[in-house]
Motif scaffolding. Structure first.
Motif: not given
Length: 179
Positions: A161-164, A148-151, A154-156
Motif C-alpha cells: 500500500k505504498k508508492a515505490t 495490480y497496484e501502480f502509480c 509513472c506506472g511504478a
C-alpha cells in the motif's frame, strides 16, 4: 465489477434476477455479462479476434471446445471462427506463428487507433494485464481489476500500500468530481 448492494455496510452482490422488476432489460443483460466477466480470472481471459464477434472466453473453455483441433489453431465458442491461440489473430493457415509475425510486424489499424485515443485521453495501461485505465477522479494510486497496484503518473508498482516512486499522490483537479 459485479454490482454490490447499495445499503451501507452490506457486501452482498446484486442478483440480476432480483432487479428484473425495476431495471431495463438492457441493464439486466449488462449485469449478467459483468458477472460472467468477473468469473474469469484475468490470466484466463481470451477474446475472439474477429471484430464482429469479440466474444470473451476462458482459455480452459477454448481448449476444451477445441480439443479435437491440433496445435495452436483453436475455435471460438461463439462464432466458431478459427484463430491462433498464440498470436491471438484469425488463423494464419499454412504459416507458423514466427512466419506470421515476420510478415505482420506492425499492429492492426484498430490497435493503433486505440493507442492514439489512449494517448490523447491520457489513459494508462496496466503493466501486468494490459487493461486500459482512465483516471476520472481520485488519487494516482491505481488498483487494476487484475489486482495490480501502480502509480498512474509513472506506472511504478505499489508495495504494501505504498508508492515505490516519488510522484505526487494526487493532482487537485482529479480530487473533486466535475472540476
Amino acid at each position: 465489477m459485479v454490482p454490490k448492494c447499495p445499503h451501507e455496510g452490506c457486501k452482498n452482490e446484486l442478483l440480476a434476477e432480483s432487479c428484473r422488476k425495476f431495471l431495463p432489460h438492457k441493464l439486466i443483460e449488462t449485469m449478467q455479462q459483468r458477472k460472467v466477466e468477473a468469473s474469469i480470472p484475468v490470466t484466463e481471459k481470451i477474446y475472439c479476434p474477429y471484430p464482429r464477434c469479440s466474444a470473451l472466453m476462458s482459455k480452459t473453455e477454448v481448449l476444451e471446445y477445441s480439443k479435437n483441433v491440433i496445435g495452436a489453431q483453436k475455435q471460438c465458442i461463439k462464432c466458431r471462427g478459427f484463430f491462433c491461440f498464440i498470436c491471438k489473430v484469425p488463423w494464419h493457415n499454412g504459416m507458423t506463428c514466427h512466419a506470421y509475425k515476420k510478415l505482420n510486424p506492425n499492429p492492426p489499424a484498430e490497435d493503433l487507433k486505440l493507442k492514439s485515443l489512449a494517448t490523447r485521453s491520457l489513459w494508462r495501461q496496466c503493466v501486468k494485464c494490459n487493461h486500459m485505465i482512465e483516471l476520472a477522479e481520485g488519487c494516482y494510486h491505481m488498483t487494476c481489476r487484475c489486482g495490480y497496484e501502480f502509480c498512474y503518473q509513472c506506472g511504478a508498482g505499489w508495495k504494501d500500500k505504498k508508492a515505490t516512486c516519488s510522484c505526487p499522490l494526487w493532482a487537485e483537479e482529479y480530487l473533486v468530481r466535475g472540476t
